[in-house]
Design an enzyme around this catalytic site. Sequence first.
Site, PDB file in Angstrom:
ATOM      1  N   THR A   1       1.548   4.085  13.672  1.00 34.97           N
ATOM      2  CA  THR A   1       2.059   2.388  13.484  1.00 34.97           C
ATOM      3  C   THR A   1       1.769   1.291  15.293  1.00 34.97           C
ATOM      4  OG1 THR A   1       4.132   3.115  14.417  1.00 34.97           O
ATOM      5  CG2 THR A   1       3.829   3.445  12.290  1.00 34.97           C
ATOM      6  N   GLY A   2       1.117   2.478  16.366  1.00 29.27           N
ATOM      7  CA  GLY A   2       1.261   1.470  17.522  1.00 29.27           C
ATOM      8  C   GLY A   2       0.198   1.435  17.565  1.00 29.27           C
TER       9      GLY A   2
ATOM     10  N   GLU B   1       6.802 -25.080 -11.111  1.00 32.70           N
ATOM     11  CA  GLU B   1       6.903 -25.281  -9.725  1.00 32.70           C
ATOM     12  C   GLU B   1       8.585 -25.254  -8.960  1.00 32.70           C
ATOM     13  OE1 GLU B   1       4.181 -28.874 -11.005  1.00 32.70           O
ATOM     14  OE2 GLU B   1       3.108 -28.772  -8.409  1.00 32.70           O
TER      15      GLU B   1
ATOM     16  N   GLN C   1      -7.950 -20.451  -9.228  1.00 26.75           N
ATOM     17  CA  GLN C   1      -7.288 -20.775 -10.768  1.00 26.75           C
ATOM     18  C   GLN C   1      -8.057 -21.809 -11.116  1.00 26.75           C
ATOM     19  OE1 GLN C   1      -3.985 -22.666  -6.903  1.00 26.75           O
ATOM     20  NE2 GLN C   1      -2.886 -23.133  -8.676  1.00 26.75           N
TER      21      GLN C   1
ATOM     22  N   CYS D   1       1.396  -1.382  -0.366  1.00 31.18           N
ATOM     23  CA  CYS D   1       0.295  -0.068   0.034  1.00 31.18           C
ATOM     24  C   CYS D   1       0.662   1.535   0.011  1.00 31.18           C
ATOM     25  CB  CYS D   1      -0.579   0.017   1.121  1.00 31.18           C
ATOM     26  SG  CYS D   1       0.425  -0.246   2.587  1.00 31.18           S
TER      27      CYS D   1
END
Length: 1280
Positions: free
Chosen positions: A208-209, A1209, A715, A57
Amino acid sequence: MPLQGAAAAGELVFYVNGRKIIEKNADPEQMLLPYLRKRLCLTGTKYGCGGGGCGACTVMISTYEPTSKKIRHYSANACLFPICSLYGAAVTTVEGVGSTKTRIHPVQESICCQRKANGKCCLDQEDDLFDNEEKVSTNLFSTDEFQPLDPTQELIFPPELMRMAENEPKRTLVFRGERVTWVSPVSLGELLDLKAAHPEAPLVVGNTGVGPDMKFRGVFHPVLIAPARIPDMNVLKYTNDGLTLGAACSLSLVKDILTNAIAKFPEEKTRIFCAVVQQLRTLGGEQIRNVASFGGNIISRKSTSDLNPVLAASNCMLNLASRGQKRQIPVSDIFADGVGNNTITPEEILVSIHIPYSRKGEYVSAFRQAPRRENALPITSAGMRVLFEEGTDVIKDLSIFYGGAVSTTVCAKQTCWTLIGRHWNEQMLDEACRLVLKEIALPGAADGENIDYKKTLMVSFFYRFFLEVSESLKTMDPCRYPGIPVEYGSVLQDFKTRMPQSIQIYQEVEPSQSPQDPVGRPIMHQSGIKHATGEAVYIDDLPLVDGELFLAAVTSSRAHAKIVSIDTSEALKGAGVFDVITAHDVPAANEFYFYDDPEIIFARNEVICVGQIVCAVVADSDVHAKQAAAKVKIEYEMLEPVILTIEEAIKHNSFFEPKRKLEQGNVDEAFETVDNIIKGEICIGGQKHFYMETQSMLAVPKGEDKEMDLYVSTQHPAIVQEMVAASLGVPANRIMCHVKRVGGAFGGKILRTGLLASVAAVAANKTSRAVRFILSREDDMVITGGRHPFIAKYKVGFMNDGRITAVDAKYYINGGCTPDDSLLVAEVSLLKMDNAYKIPNLRCWAYACKTNLPSNTAFRGFGFPQSGLVTETWITDIADKTGLSPEKIREINMYKKNEQTHFKQELDPENLIRCWNECMQKSAYCNRRKAIDAFNKQNYWKKRGIAIVPMKFPFGLGTPYLSQAAALVHIYTDGSVLLTHGGIEMGQGIHTKMIQVASRELNIPMSCIHFCETSTTTVPNACASVGSAGTDVNGMAVKDACQTLLKRLQPIIKKNPTGTWNDWVKEAFKQSVSLSATGYFRGYNECMDWEKGEGQPFTYFLFGAACSEVEINCLTGDHKNLRTDIVMDIGCSINPAVDIGQIEGAFVQGIGLYTMEELKYSSEGVLYTQGPDQYKIPAVCDIPEQFSVSLLSSSQNPYAIYASKGIGEAGFFLGCSVFFALRDAVTAVRNERGLKKTFALNSPLTAEQIRAHCTDAFTEMMANKEAASSLDHICVNDKP
Ligand SMILES: Cc1cc2nc3c(=O)[nH]c(=O)nc-3n(C[C@H](O)[C@H](O)[C@H](O)COP(=O)(O)OP(=O)(O)OC[C@H]3O[C@@H](n4cnc5c(N)ncnc54)[C@H](O)[C@@H]3O)c2cc1C
Ligand code: FES
């Protein structure tokens, strides 16, 4: 509650991307991220975690300071940034940086494409395709190819905001929301009055707290006071004895100020500054440091504070104020009671912090160890200071403070007092360690913490301080103080993160290939630019549908219990609440039986794991839905047994059936004749998919014939369609499932998504409204499963020369509470367990355990990353036992000629051996082995390790119908082509490759071809995009469709061979030739007979080898990935840029599984690690500093499209080369210390495990707490 002494609510004025915003009803609870996304429809800024932990963000905030006339630009996390803090600020989002509609910024361009030797970037690829002189660089992402940012592109700060700042007198700002009032005073006096009136109101600076507390921990504050504009709280003042900094200064500003001071003042005066800067370098991420305040970090008194230990140890002072009172106290006072209840009264605020200069003979250091080197809260931090009697090594004063130990910063006071007057020598060190361990009593393990590791770190940090100070004493008087042995020196240097250097090597296409033909060329991902500009649309970026509702799930808090009652009365009264949806609202199937045990949409009478969905609230906003969901009361009656672990499942005989076995040769007989037998066990932890886009869906009822549009991040649209239709009791032809792209899936968006989409669809069906269901990161982590935790027990027989002749193994995987894909994962783990080795006599069992954890599911590699690691583990065990090197054991036992696997499938290992030899040579393994041995001799506390691991990766889905595929291609009369197929774009570039295929087949430029979306309306019954098969199978279908079309056009082309594509298309239309065709691929002929234990479950094999080198810090367990060389056989790559990206990405995800990602549960089955704060995936600092990927040249594959191989993979498993390199480094430590040869390491091999296996006097102190052993053999002046 009326707010005393505050003005009336005002307008909030700020700019976003140059546009003025006047918000008349600014809500203090509103964060910038949802405001940008929902209110301003700027969806380029993404949600990833909501807690400041992922950076998805990030925006730029710009502010103007009228007195200095300076503009400050800084990055910030929009998810924690209250809009009320934005008064007078300008926000730039990714849309403001550049876009495809306006112009792409050079930085965005650099993120996604290469600049070639001719100066063009690959955005100009169409031109390039026709440019015969094109030279493709072998280095896709070399940093020196990046264009420097054009300095004339300095962003313009809105002049109106400047005028506002300069001309408008500063006034108190008040904003009132639905529940919370925000006051931003302008003077200290006003602030103190406010605080006196509202002592419980927190000060909000960086949020932030306070932000995470309100968001995640249910803390509520009706009044928030924002003091950031008060000059006294932003001071910077040099005094005779130090530096005073305002409490509202951001941590970044503090770092800059201290760094400048360090350059300006003599070294002797700045040792405290250096120690503080040391912590600030790695505290949080840059976005956090840019907003988090110095005062906020201190006053929060969090146990995990990096700053408090060093500030307290350094005698820093706090300047406090309350109405009519000012006072100064040492930082250490605020922890004096040992629990963080403090000496600061609720009316008091911290105005500034005084950091003293260090003095002659005074030394200060700060330390931290975190689960990841950057952007991770510390496990343990420390601040230490010693002052010597002048000109001596006699301790005059000593301070030792630790963070992370108990609930707040703690001081080893007694230890320090006892040591005053002592000389700085080994006896003092020995005593200090013992005293510290005695004094700092750590509570019993909670949250899955390892107390012994913390204690080891506490003494290891002191030892490191001891070494640092000893070196400093030597500088002062080398004759009296000899310093430390050279072998110890390197541990004084922390690992630094450097920009990774990467090399990608691939084969250029044949010169004879048509320049227009894009196959085999490194074409940029079709959405690459849109990823960089934020224009790529994901589910939650879709615009609001009229009347749309938001859904929040209510999940079980019990692992196994009967539901006694569900009380929704309070929730239904909540603001904006529309309805509560339960199992009773499901019109048809609530349970799906793919195996004996069902997959369940809503729990009906019983819950079988924590996180199971019991009901859901729909409301007019996500905030209202979440608030109401928290008010649903569920009464439970606990049921027995609660099974969480594999061990408990074995004890209760709790398995999903059938159990699987593979056997070849005569195992029992072979064990009779072997020279040696080893037995072992390894545990491999689970892994979360941690896709950036959380599970997301939007269900839109169409109002007639029970039709519903579903926009889903999945998917497997067909299974979503099937499950939703079955749950609503309508035919599948009423459910239209659309997927534009998926923001990462890795196997986690198949069945689980079908269930979640059914929840949304049931709600949409009941309410006749569109329903949006976007899981928060915490909900996603708690509700969905992940990779299966794994335990293997093995017995291996081998000869003295290293030949392995017999293996008997049992694998247990933790399937969770429902079968999902667990049985298939167990099967694949057996089929792939041999990795690259021929084992003549083999017996292997796999059991899928049924437990009370959320159901585990498919995950990149599908069981192979676990069983392959087990195999490589016993390979290294054998190396330890025989004294041969692991690579020798690997070479001896590797498949060498055309042979059969343990399930009797033919295998040609030629390319396996080629990859191995090329990797050996490209990595210069032998020379580097020697160099590492030399390094290890010269360094005692740091060791390096290297490992090279081969890989055979079988490709196939085991059942023919699972690899069928279809495509639909339309040609429009203007010549443009719309391509559709059943594959899903998950970032892996399948659409790019499919357009390449269509371009080759139709012989037209890629720019003529467009891919819109995957949908059940265009390609029905498409198989899931899984198992690396997307390109293989859909490519065949696309090719088929294009060939059909070209065949139809052929007579027209023949008649007018010099015509253009458009001429031919127009003519075809005139001649009523159909310009639309489907293509189809039947799938591979794969089969497996589990009764006989033989078959052809795979179509072909990929091969590879990786060599990794690491360096470990034996005192902390920290490590750095120095270099990795990978050689991969992926046939003829259709797009080397995309394929190498897949290899690199998978490899790094593998590093995550094997070395850092750790899931922690409570004994009641509650997941502790619910977000990026606690669950660490690899970051930039974990990418090998030198990272090279080479694609094996001249490799052909007759079974797949254009001789390519499916690559999604395979690279994952090679991440285990880092695991074994770490093991090699630990072995070096243990060999040097004469420790027992064999030792067992589990995965993930975290810093904690590394530290525990680097056994020394400090770890022995933990083992033998009472009689802590002497530190004799690590004393400073003896040779190790
Ligand atoms: C993702 C993330 C990562 C982090 N990583 C780290 C890390 O690695 N190491 C570390 O040490 N910390 C870390 N932190 C914590 C962070 O440093 C603190 O939350 C931050 O410094 C607090 O400052 P703030 O301005 O944001 O506080 P706010 O949230 O605005 O306020 C926090 C508290 O402090 C009080 N307060 C603030 N200023 C004053 C004042 N002047 N006087 C009195 N009370 C005051 C408030 O009343 C409130 O109770 C991390 C936080 C996040 C969200
Ligand atoms: S969403 Fe803001 S940091 Fe993750």
